[in-house]
Design an enzyme around this catalytic site. Structure first.
Site, PDB file in Angstrom:
ATOM      1  N   SER A 159       0.818  -1.209   0.000  1.00  0.00           N
ATOM      2  CA  SER A 159       0.000   0.000   0.000  1.00  0.00           C
ATOM      3  C   SER A 159       0.851   1.257   0.000  1.00  0.00           C
ATOM      4  CB  SER A 159      -0.899  -0.001   1.245  1.00  0.00           C
ATOM      5  OG  SER A 159      -1.516   1.242   1.451  1.00  0.00           O
ATOM      6  N   TYR A 165      -2.197   0.175  10.103  1.00  0.00           N
ATOM      7  CA  TYR A 165      -2.345  -0.526   8.818  1.00  0.00           C
ATOM      8  C   TYR A 165      -1.093  -0.367   7.958  1.00  0.00           C
ATOM      9  CZ  TYR A 165      -3.648  -1.024   3.909  1.00  0.00           C
ATOM     10  OH  TYR A 165      -3.657  -1.362   2.569  1.00  0.00           O
ATOM     11  N   LYS A 198       1.906  -3.262   6.787  1.00  0.00           N
ATOM     12  CA  LYS A 198       2.332  -3.517   5.406  1.00  0.00           C
ATOM     13  C   LYS A 198       3.844  -3.368   5.268  1.00  0.00           C
ATOM     14  CE  LYS A 198      -1.568  -4.354   3.237  1.00  0.00           C
ATOM     15  NZ  LYS A 198      -1.843  -5.646   2.574  1.00  0.00           N
TER      16      LYS A 198
END
Length: 332
Positions: free
Chosen positions: A116, A140, A144
């Site tokens: 991402s 988040y 990643k």
């Protein structure tokens, strides 16, 4: 003899589009998904229900199917939720991914990882290149990045081969109308606009108009989901040809503000989007815009669809699945 590719998270939005394209190109996608957010109607081919953290089951599936590669889409993706329940994101996105990587290493299977733009945080300059500083501002994004670092170390020390694809804002639906975006809850701007038009929500809330941008709202880089799927096929072919591990951005290299997207949705669907201005959300960078020069030059990837086509495809999908959408979003 069929060439199998294991798709972890293949019942989800991007995973299902990629599985469909793989099948069209003559591969045999093997869908492995815990169905926590995926949809059975989106699955093309056989579905094996399982979690990436289930070592015994995933090991058995890999031994039984013997895929030439693993595409790893099986991650939690809600930034807000990650800041409220970080343990869930570390358990799934990190711990589950490590299980998958260990099993891939044991069998010499290359991995294509769904990463991402959140790994960058607020960029120092745009467009953002792959060598920009990595400073995620959410749990988040951090999860990643942790997996990306694990991939890099496993490649350096254990010979793992991988491609990590850093998505910017995925949007749209398959032109056929069969596949599209039905997240619960939905957090992406284009479908939220369409939900407001269709009456699935009262109105859209825009988070802030005091950013240092021409109209004061955030600017984002949108990329069609089928263009993302195409990048995964190119990454697969890159690895199957024996080439080196790489990290690539996936974006259109063109930014649109929230208000520009709202205007474009109104133009495409022929109805104004009901919306109101709200307060800023913590951690929203003013501008996120990709440089995709690396994947363009090395793999020949080129996005085919523009913003209005993304909106049109998403609108056609939503209208074709209106009853399902109303069932999913009733009361939301």
């Amino acid at each position: 003899m069929s060439v199998k590719v294991l798709i972890a998270g293949g019942a989800g939005y991007i995973g299902s589009h990629t599985a469909s394209l793989l099948a069209e190109r003559g591969y045999e996608p093997v869908i492995y998904d815990n169905m926590s957010t995926g949809h059975a109607w989106a699955v093309r081919g056989d579905l094996i229900k399982g979690d990436i953290g289930d070592r015994r089951l995933l090991s058995a599936v890999l031994d039984d199917t013997r895929p030439v590669a693993i595409m790893h889409f099986a991650g939690k993706i809600l930034v807000g939720e990650s800041m409220e329940r970080p343990e869930l994101y570390y358990a799934n996105n990190v711990a589950g991914s490590i299980v998958l990587l260990e099993l891939a290493l044991e069998r010499g299977i290359p991995v294509i990882f769904s990463s991402s733009a959140a790994v960058y945080g607020t960029p120092e300059k745009v467009p953002i290149a792959e060598d920009s500083p990595l400073r995620p501002e959410s749990v988040y994004g951090e999860t990643k990045l942790v997996v990306e670092r694990a991939l890099e170390w496993c490649a350096r020390l254990r010979g793992l081969r991988y491609v990590s694809l850093r998505y910017f804002n995925a949007a749209g639906a398959s032109p056929s109308g069969r596949l599209g975006e039905l997240h619960v809850p939905e957090t992406h701007l284009i479908p939220l606009c369409l939900h407001a038009v269709m009456g699935l929500r009262e109105k859209l809330v825009v988070f802030g108009d005091d950013y240092p941008t021409p109209d004061g709202t955030c600017i984002r880089d949108y990329i069609h989901v089928d263009d993302l799927a195409e990048a995964h096929i190119l990454a697969l072919e890159h690895l199957l040809a024996g080439r080196e591990s790489r990290v690539y951005n996936l974006g259109s290299e063109k930014g649109y503000s929230n208000l520009e997207v709202i205007k474009a949705v109104g133009k495409v669907v022929g109805r104004e989007v009901p919306w109101e201005m709200g307060q800023r959300r913590p951690g929203d960078p003013p501008v996120l815009l990709a440089s995709s020069e690396r994947i363009r030059s090395e793999l020949g990837w080129k996005p085919r669809y523009g913003l209005e086509e993304m909106i049109g495809h998403a609108w056609n999908f939503l209208r074709a699945h209106e009853a399902l959408a109303k069932k999913l979003y009733s009361g939301k």
